[in-house]
Design an enzyme around this catalytic site. Structure first.
Site, PDB file in Angstrom:
ATOM      1  N   TRP A   1       0.985  -1.208  -0.135  1.00 24.07           N
ATOM      2  CA  TRP A   1      -0.012   0.011   0.007  1.00 24.07           C
ATOM      3  C   TRP A   1       1.096   1.211  -0.137  1.00 24.07           C
ATOM      4  O   TRP A   1       1.929   1.285   0.721  1.00 24.07           O
ATOM      5  CB  TRP A   1      -0.771   0.084   1.317  1.00 24.07           C
TER       6      TRP A   1
ATOM      7  N   ASP B   1      -1.037  -6.039   8.948  1.00 28.22           N
ATOM      8  CA  ASP B   1      -1.972  -5.042   8.551  1.00 28.22           C
ATOM      9  C   ASP B   1      -3.316  -5.770   8.098  1.00 28.22           C
ATOM     10  O   ASP B   1      -3.192  -6.433   7.167  1.00 28.22           O
ATOM     11  CB  ASP B   1      -1.344  -4.058   7.339  1.00 28.22           C
TER      12      ASP B   1
ATOM     13  N   LYS C   1     -13.415  -0.730   5.354  1.00 33.11           N
ATOM     14  CA  LYS C   1     -14.300  -1.270   4.493  1.00 33.11           C
ATOM     15  C   LYS C   1     -15.164  -2.515   4.668  1.00 33.11           C
ATOM     16  O   LYS C   1     -16.096  -2.336   4.175  1.00 33.11           O
ATOM     17  CB  LYS C   1     -12.983  -2.264   3.652  1.00 33.11           C
TER      18      LYS C   1
END
Lengths: 422, 410
Positions: B138, B219, B255
């Site tokens: 990311w 993560d 999300k």
């Protein structure tokens, strides 16, 4: 491998055999301010009083959610078109615009000339931190002067942001007022370009504010020495009850065309404490500079939290942009400020009635949520132990936590501390 | 009146470039084309390409409003009820790390904020220790570690030749790193590639990490979104915890609960003792206080209400499956369209093998630019597309764009 087995001496990733990689991490002490509430919560006494953190309480001793805030929230929840998409890095645009207007005045030339960049941040703390990080990266002078004393978290915020922290004299214990000479002397010695932290109103912890004349002198000194003002505005509307009056100091500096930073918090004046709503404004010389500055502030924010939380900012935006709600807010805000002023008077009267030795007039002279009692750490400890009165060890009490019912208990505690404790 | 300084003291400040990910949405908004498609940021869209607020979230917010809860400051570590349910969601209720109180959980500002707290902890208590991040990863990971002043280096991850995992390269690079490094792992649905290790590969990754006394740092931004199952998506984390390893896990509810703008997440640190966990938690608080004092309540309450209530939790699981299911359908349709339209016989099956919100198309920077400039398809320059922003209706158009960019642009 049995997932339920206890950690054996040989199993783990850890530099010691069976040890923890965190073995060297020591227990941090409780935060001195927020830790007061922690201690208070543990106390079983029925007469305990929490005068620690600056959170407003009603006459019944309860937290308060403003009516206008509840209304705004109802509107938000009922609005079917609302979504929870990421805000831009700088936050809710409407909120930013309205916050700048609230702070600088709707007709501020700086706003009209687009010289102000305003970004949504996590209440006052977050605004100060983002502003300080920006300065540490882009301002040639990385020293910030903070008043002595100041809010306990200021020094840590600036140090971690990469600034070096110095102090200027502020409070005079002898008069329990402003050490104006000391302030002017110390700021005169600051190197050109140094940053100066100023409490816009209702100085925390002392409640001692400069007069308008004194502000003007401070402004002239700061401008003539080329120092950079950084305002912390956490009590706009709470100090005097008037939003405009409480913004005078900041507006004075903006009116001279110079640059400054301002951190705004809605924690107290809108009672939005836990929603973490605030804004950082940077007033620049030109619109072009403001735009470049904003782009760099975004680079500070993105790796810290990406973009700010929407809920609190949406509440603020609804209230500020709606005429009726704004007016309702000013009324509720004034009521809170007035209750605190009344508590000051009642405490002062109660101490006088008890014949408590000393001059307690500072209680009614000081402004805002807090009173700097002048009590020492031993007296504070005594009050906590014997009377279950919780406050910060510097002698600061939150008037917002007092009620007519509890004033007598506090007055008794102060009286006892002053007459008995060593 | 004293004259203020004439030139700005910020005159030397240069204009920063737009954020490579969030800047895509800005560019998309500025585009007037009717054909435009935003496949930039990983935010879920319905088939009608509308943002989606989960029903359970609306229910929770209504409940919260009815209860008339106050807005007092949370403790520095966040909402206790949230911290409890988030740990249980991640590790499973009753997991030894929770039972034995070896877990320090602190509410953070979504994934970014939680990663940042951990990074600051690493900088303070493991000075000089490196974080190993996957190549690619990311885009904001390196910014977070840079700003926290934590050195980082990359381990091989994506193999463009196979459009799969370079497992040998990954193991080799983790092995070669100095002992006691932090290894950043994506718990599931790797961003940007969508390529996850298999369970067997996870075991081997855990082996080499233990061998080198590294510290795993997960993560977890897509729990539930990868496979549709909250438990299955947590299996990598649970595997490591079950081995008795100490580890860090950053969580995000952006999300999976659609709480993007509420900024709700957590940093979890599994320690080998309850005492260590208590100390670590106290130091995380010490980092949070001068950053933002205490975290925002709204998102935390929503999560606590949804995850803590059995009826709402079940309803959430169903909505989660629907969202993940829509993405799987879109993957299939995209694959079918590409296979049908591509006359060059390229193997597009990697799209079906990848997991989660994103697909790593293998398009180069120049090809990605063609996607935008010619086809008004907005994506990040590393070739990543967000399938969450794709509808079945647009799959054929996207297939045309990809085929054109892939074969006609070099």
């Amino acid at each position: 491998m049995d997932p339920n087995h206890m950690i054996s001496a040989s199993a783990t990733s850890g530099s010691d055999f069976g040890g923890s990689v965190f073995a060297h991490v020591v227990q941090a002490p409780e935060d001195p301010i927020l830790g007061v509430t922690v201690a208070y919560n543990k106390d079983p006494s029925p007469v305990k009083l929490n005068l620690g953190v600056g959170a407003y309480r009603t006459e019944e001793g309860k937290p308060l959610v403003l009516n206008v805030v509840r209304r705004a929230e109802q509107l938000l929840v009922n609005d079917r078109s609302r979504v929870k998409e990421y805000l831009p890095i700088v936050g809710l645009a409407e909120f930013n615009k309205l916050s700048a207007k609230l702070m600088f005045g709707a007709d501020s030339p700086a706003i009209q000339e687009r010289r102000v960049t305003t970004v949504q941040c996590l209440s006052g703390t977050g605004s100060l931190r983002v502003g300080a990080e920006f300065l540490a990266r882009h301002h040639h002078q990385r020293t910030i002067y903070i008043p002595q004393p100041t809010w306990g978290n200021h020094g840590k915020i600036f140090t971690l942001a990469g600034l070096s922290v110095k102090t200027y004299r502020y409070y005079d214990p002898a008069t329990r007022g402003l050490n104006f000479q000391g302030l002017l002397e110390d700021l005169s010695l600051a190197p050109s370009g140094a940053i100066v932290l100023l409490h816009a109103c209702a100085h925390n912890p002392t409640g001692v504010d400069p007069t308008l004349q004194q502000w003007e002198q401070i402004r002239q000194l700061i401008r003539s020495k080329g120092l950079l003002p950084f305002f912390d505005s956490a009590y706009q509307g709470f100090a005097s009850g008037s939003l405009d009056a409480d913004a005078q100091s900041v507006r004075m500096f903006v009116a001279d065309g110079g640059e400054c930073l301002a951190a705004q918090s809605y924690a107290k004046n809108m009672g939005l404490y836990g929603e973490r709503v605030g804004a950082l404004s940077i007033v620049c010389k030109t619109a072009d500079v403001a735009s470049r500055v904003e782009s760099q502030v975004k680079l500070v924010i993105r790796p810290m939290f990406s973009n700010p939380p929407i809920h609190g900012a949406s509440i603020v935006a609804i209230i500020l942009k709606n005429r009726d709600m704004y007016n309702e807010w000013t009324v509720e805000l004034k009521a809170m400020a007035d209750r605190i002023i009344s508590m000051r008077q009642q405490l002062f009267d109660a101490l006088r009635a008890r014949g408590t030795p000393g001059d307690w007039s500072h209680i009614i002279k000081q402004i805002g949520m807090f009173t700097f009692t002048g009590l020492n750490t031993a007296q504070v400890a005594f009050m906590t132990k014997e009377y279950h009165v919780y406050m910060t060890s510097d002698g600061r009490i939150s008037m917002a936590g007092l009620s007519s019912k509890t004033v007598p208990h506090l007055a008794d505690a102060i009286h006892a501390a002053v007459t008995r404790a060593i | 009146m004293a004259i203020a300084v004439n030139t700005s003291r910020f005159e030397g400040v240069t204009m920063a470039p737009p954020d490579p990910i969030l800047g895509v949405s800005e560019a998309f908004r500025a585009d007037n084309s009717l054909m435009k498609l935003n496949l930039g940021v990983g935010a879920y869209r319905t088939e009608e390409l509308q943002p989606y607020v989960l029903n359970v979230v609306k229910k929770a917010e209504n409940l919260m409003l009815e209860r008339g809860e106050n807005k007092e400051y949370l403790p520095i570590e966040g909402l206790a009820a949230f911290n409890k349910v988030t740990a249980e969601l991640l590790f499973g209720a009753g997991n030894p790390v929770i039972e034995q109180q070896r877990l320090a959980t602190v509410q953070g500002l979504s994934g970014t904020g939680s990663l940042r707290l951990a990074a600051a902890l690493i900088e303070r208590y493991f000075p000089g220790a490196k974080v190993l991040i996957s190549s690619p990863t990311w885009g904001n990971h390196k910014n977070i570690f840079n700003d926290a002043r934590v050195p980082w280096s990359e381990y091989r991850y994506y193999d463009p030749k196979t459009v799969g995992l370079d497992f040998d390269g990954m193991i080799s690079d983790i092995k070669a790193a100095p002992e006691g490094s932090f290894v950043l792992l994506h718990g599931c649905a790797h961003n940007p590639t969508g390529i996850d290790p298999t369970p067997e590969q996870w075991e081997k990754i855990a082996d080499v990490i233990q061998e080198k006394n590294h510290i795993p740092f997960f993560d977890v931004a897509y729990q539930g979104f990868a496979s549709g199952s909250l438990d299955a998506d947590a299996s990598s984390v649970r595997l490591f915890a079950a081995r008795g390893m100490e580890l860090l896990v950053a969580q995000s509810y952006s999300k999976n609960l659609g709480l993007y703008a509420e900024r709700i997440g957590a940093i979890n640190v599994v320690c080998s003792s309850a005492d260590a966990a208590a100390r670590v938690k106290s130091q995380l608080k010490r980092i949070a206080r001068p950053m933002y004092s205490n975290p925002p309540i709204h998102g935390a309450r929503i999560v606590a209400n949804v995850v803590g209530d059995p009826a709402l939790f079940n309803e959430w699981k169903e909505e989660m499956e629907l969202m993940a299911g829509r993405i799987k359908n879109v993957r299939q349709k995209l694959f079918d369209s590409l296979s049908a339209k591509d006359k060059c016989g390229k193997d597009w099956s990697f799209i079906l093998k990848q997991i989660g919100m994103f697909s790593f198309t293998g398009l180069s920077k120049v090809q990605s630019e063609n996607m935008t400039n010619k086809w008004h398809v907005y994506m990040t320059k590393d070739g990543r597309i967000s399938l969450a922003g794709l509808s079945l209706a647009k799959c054929e158009y996207l297939a045309d764009a990809i085929i054109d960019s892939f074969h006609c642009v070099s």
